[in-house]
Motif scaffolding. Structure first.
Motif, PDB file in Angstrom:
ATOM      1  N   VAL A  49     -53.493 -31.088  51.271  1.00  0.00           N
ATOM      2  CA  VAL A  49     -52.406 -32.034  51.041  1.00  0.00           C
ATOM      3  C   VAL A  49     -52.561 -33.135  52.080  1.00  0.00           C
ATOM      4  CG1 VAL A  49     -49.918 -32.418  51.016  1.00  0.00           C
ATOM      5  CG2 VAL A  49     -50.867 -30.270  50.123  1.00  0.00           C
ATOM      6  N   VAL A  70     -43.305 -31.395  55.333  1.00  0.00           N
ATOM      7  CA  VAL A  70     -44.476 -30.967  54.562  1.00  0.00           C
ATOM      8  C   VAL A  70     -45.060 -29.688  55.160  1.00  0.00           C
ATOM      9  CG1 VAL A  70     -46.821 -31.600  53.886  1.00  0.00           C
ATOM     10  CG2 VAL A  70     -44.982 -33.274  53.705  1.00  0.00           C
ATOM     11  N   GLU A  73     -42.877 -26.649  54.164  1.00  0.00           N
ATOM     12  CA  GLU A  73     -43.025 -26.272  52.761  1.00  0.00           C
ATOM     13  C   GLU A  73     -44.402 -25.663  52.489  1.00  0.00           C
ATOM     14  OE1 GLU A  73     -41.815 -25.681  48.816  1.00  0.00           O
ATOM     15  OE2 GLU A  73     -40.768 -25.931  50.726  1.00  0.00           O
ATOM     16  N   ILE A  74     -45.448 -26.208  53.091  1.00  0.00           N
ATOM     17  CA  ILE A  74     -46.785 -25.630  52.918  1.00  0.00           C
ATOM     18  C   ILE A  74     -46.831 -24.203  53.468  1.00  0.00           C
ATOM     19  CG2 ILE A  74     -49.137 -25.746  53.840  1.00  0.00           C
ATOM     20  CD1 ILE A  74     -49.105 -28.735  53.342  1.00  0.00           C
ATOM     21  N   LEU A  88     -53.006 -23.755  50.946  1.00  0.00           N
ATOM     22  CA  LEU A  88     -52.726 -25.175  51.126  1.00  0.00           C
ATOM     23  C   LEU A  88     -52.959 -25.553  52.579  1.00  0.00           C
ATOM     24  CD1 LEU A  88     -49.445 -25.249  49.040  1.00  0.00           C
ATOM     25  CD2 LEU A  88     -51.605 -26.304  48.372  1.00  0.00           C
ATOM     26  N   LEU A  90     -52.670 -28.935  55.371  1.00  0.00           N
ATOM     27  CA  LEU A  90     -52.198 -30.293  55.619  1.00  0.00           C
ATOM     28  C   LEU A  90     -53.217 -31.089  56.418  1.00  0.00           C
ATOM     29  CD1 LEU A  90     -49.973 -32.473  55.608  1.00  0.00           C
ATOM     30  CD2 LEU A  90     -49.014 -31.372  57.645  1.00  0.00           C
ATOM     31  N   VAL A 339     -44.454 -31.599  47.672  1.00  0.00           N
ATOM     32  CA  VAL A 339     -45.352 -30.440  47.696  1.00  0.00           C
ATOM     33  C   VAL A 339     -44.869 -29.374  46.723  1.00  0.00           C
ATOM     34  CG1 VAL A 339     -46.412 -28.688  49.165  1.00  0.00           C
ATOM     35  CG2 VAL A 339     -45.926 -30.953  50.095  1.00  0.00           C
ATOM     36  N   TYR A 342     -45.452 -30.490  43.095  1.00  0.00           N
ATOM     37  CA  TYR A 342     -46.885 -30.468  42.785  1.00  0.00           C
ATOM     38  C   TYR A 342     -47.363 -29.045  42.507  1.00  0.00           C
ATOM     39  CZ  TYR A 342     -51.935 -30.464  43.524  1.00  0.00           C
ATOM     40  OH  TYR A 342     -53.287 -30.266  43.385  1.00  0.00           O
ATOM     41  N   THR A 343     -46.981 -28.115  43.352  1.00  0.00           N
ATOM     42  CA  THR A 343     -47.443 -26.729  43.154  1.00  0.00           C
ATOM     43  C   THR A 343     -46.828 -26.125  41.902  1.00  0.00           C
ATOM     44  OG1 THR A 343     -45.719 -25.872  44.655  1.00  0.00           O
ATOM     45  CG2 THR A 343     -47.885 -26.342  45.601  1.00  0.00           C
TER      46      THR A 343
END
Length: 409
Positions: A49, A70, A73-74, A88, A90, A339, A342-343
Motif C-alpha cells: 500500500v 493506514v 488498518e493494515i 499488506l 505500507l 485500505v 480496497y481489501t
C-alpha cells in the motif's frame, strides 16, 4: 457529479469490534468474504500500500495522521489473515509541499506491480498533477484529502473525503433553515478557493440566497479584516479549509460581525481553534462523522470508528492544543477507509487485478458501523460518501473547555 441517495444503517453490530470481514458472502448482495482470502491467492507474498503525503513541512501533521491510520488498518487486516494469502505492507513517500515529488512518487508506485493501492497524494493540486500517472498505470488510488474536482471520469481513482459540493449542500440547507438569506466566501485565491467559491455561489443562488461575493486572500496577509469588512452585510461567511480560515474567524470577531462563520470539514481541525482562540467559538462546519470532541459518551460512537480511534490513542496518543487544550486523535480515519474498502473489493473480486478491483469497488456497500471513519461507503461516481454522511457541527467553548455540538445530522 450526482449526489448519491441517502443511506442509513441503524443496526449496531457489536461484532464489528472484532473482525469486520468475518461475514459470509451470502449475508448481503455484493457482500464481504473472509480477510484471510480463504480459497484464493493474491499471487504474491506481499501486497504493498503506497502512501504519498506531506510527511515533513508545515502540513506534516496531516501526513503523519494519514500514516497512523493506514498503519493501524493494515495491522488489523494482517492480524485477520491479510489479503489472498498475502501480507499488506505500507510504503511511504514524502511529498512535502512539492507537486513534483508527488508526481515522482506516483510514477514510482504506478510502475510497481507489487503495489495494489495508493493513498494520496494529499491536496487537490498535487492529485491533479499525479492522477494521469495512476490512470495510465492502471493503479487503484484512493484520495482522503482531495476536496474539489470530479472523479466521475476516472477509472482507477476514488475519493474518500467529503467533496466540497456535499459540504456546501449540507450547510446551505442548514442556513436556509435558520433564515439566513445571503452568503460570501473568504478563501485563498488558488484553485481550491476558486472552486469552493464557485460551488458556494452556485448552490446559494439555486437555494434563493443572495451571493455577496468572493474575497481572495493572499499567503502574506497579516489580517483578514479588509475581506470581512467587505462582506459585513452577508448573513454567513464561508471560510477556508486551510489554516488561513482561522484568520477569517479572528477578523470576524474583531469586526463584530453579526452573521455566521461557516466552513467545510477542514474547520474541524484543532489548529483552527489554536490559531483563532475564542474567535472560533460558534463557528459552524459541515463534515463527515466526527464525534471525538463532543461531550457525548463513547458508548454512542459507531463500533468501527470506536475501534480505530482507541487503537490510534493506544499507539500514538492524541493531539492537544498547547494554548486551548482542544483535543483530537492523531488519525485520519478516512485514509483507513481507503485500505478497508480496497481489501473488501479485492476479496469480493477474489483478485488484485486493478480492473476487477475497480469494478468491485464501484459496487461496494459497507455500513457505517463497520468502517474506520463511521461513514457508510456506497460508491457512486467514484465517491465514497453521500449527503447522508455529512453532518453540521459547531465549535463551542465553556467552563470545561472546547468541544463540538452536532447541530444537524
Amino acid at each position: 457529479m450526482s449526489v448519491k441517495a441517502g443511506y442509513k444503517v441503524t443496526a449496531l453490530l457489536g461484532a464489528a469490534l472484532l473482525l469486520t470481514a468475518c461475514a459470509s458472502k451470502e449475508e448481503r448482495a455484493g457482500g464481504r468474504q473472509e480477510s484471510s482470502g480463504g480459497g484464493w491467492s493474491a499471487g504474491m507474498p506481499v501486497v504493498k500500500v503506497g502512501l504519498i503525503g506531506p510527511m515533513t513541512g508545515p502540513f506534516a501533521v496531516a501526513g503523519i495522521s494519514l500514516e497512523n491510520s493506514v498503519k493501524v488498518e493494515i495491522d488489523r487486516l494482517n492480524a485477520a489473515g491479510g489479503l489472498g494469502g498475502a501480507k499488506l505492507e505500507l510504503v511511504v513517500r514524502d511529498s512535502g509541499l512539492d507537486p513534483a515529488k508527488a508526481v515522482q512518487a506516483a510514477n514510482e508506485f504506478s510502475g510497481d506491480a507489487s503495489v495494489g493501492l495508493v493513498v494520496g497524494p494529499a491536496l487537490t493540486a498535487f492529485y491533479n498533477a499525479a492522477k494521469g500517472s495512476f490512470e495510465s498505470g492502471k493503479k487503484i488510488n484512493c484520495q482522503p484529502m482531495v476536496a474539489t474536482g470530479s472523479f466521475t471520469d476516472l477509472k482507477y481513482g476514488f475519493r474518500a473525503q467529503d467533496p466540497v459540493s456535499l459540504d456546501v449542500a449540507k450547510m446551505i440547507a442548514h442556513l436556509k433553515s435558520q433564515g439566513v438569506t445571503s452568503i460570501g466566501v473568504v478563501y485563498e485565491g488558488d484553485d481550491a478557493g476558486k472552486n469552493t467559491a464557485d460551488e458556494v455561489e452556485k448552490q446559494a443562488v439555486a437555494a434563493g440566497l443572495a451571493w455577496k461575493g468572493f474575497e481572495a486572500t493572499r499567503p502574506d496577509d497579516q489580517s483578514h479584516r479588509p475581506y470581512v469588512d467587505k462582506l459585513k452585510d452577508a448573513g454567513a461567511i464561508w471560510i477556508s479549509n486551510s489554516s488561513s480560515g482561522a484568520k477569517t474567524m479572528a477578523a470576524a470577531n474583531e469586526a463584530g460581525y453579526q452573521g455566521l462563520v461557516v466552513g467545510g470539514s477542514g474547520a474541524r481541525n484543532i489548529s483552527f481553534v489554536e490559531a483563532a482562540g475564542d474567535a472560533a467559538d460558534g463557528t459552524l462546519f459541515s463534515a463527515t462523522y466526527y464525534p471525538y470532541p463532543s461531550r457525548d459518551g463513547r458508548d454512542a460512537w459507531k463500533p468501527g470508528y470506536l475501534r480505530h480511534t482507541q487503537e490510534i490513542e493506544k499507539r500514538f496518543g492524541k493531539n492537544t492544543g498547547p494554548k486551548t487544550g482542544a483535543e483530537s486523535p492523531k488519525s485520519a480515519e478516512i485514509a483507513a477507509d481507503c485500505v478497508f474498502a480496497y481489501t473488501q473489493a479485492a476479496e469480493q473480486a477474489r483478485s488484485i487485478d486493478p480492473d476487477k478491483v475497480a469494478a468491485a469497488l464501484e459496487k461496494i456497500d459497507i455500513p457505517d458501523t463497520e468502517t474506520p471513519s463511521g461513514n457508510s461507503i456506497r460508491i457512486e461516481d467514484h465517491e465514497f460518501f453521500g449527503l447522508d454522511d455529512i453532518h453540521v457541527y459547531q465549535w463551542k467553548k465553556d467552563g470545561e473547555g472546547w468541544h463540538t455540538v452536532e447541530i444537524e445530522s
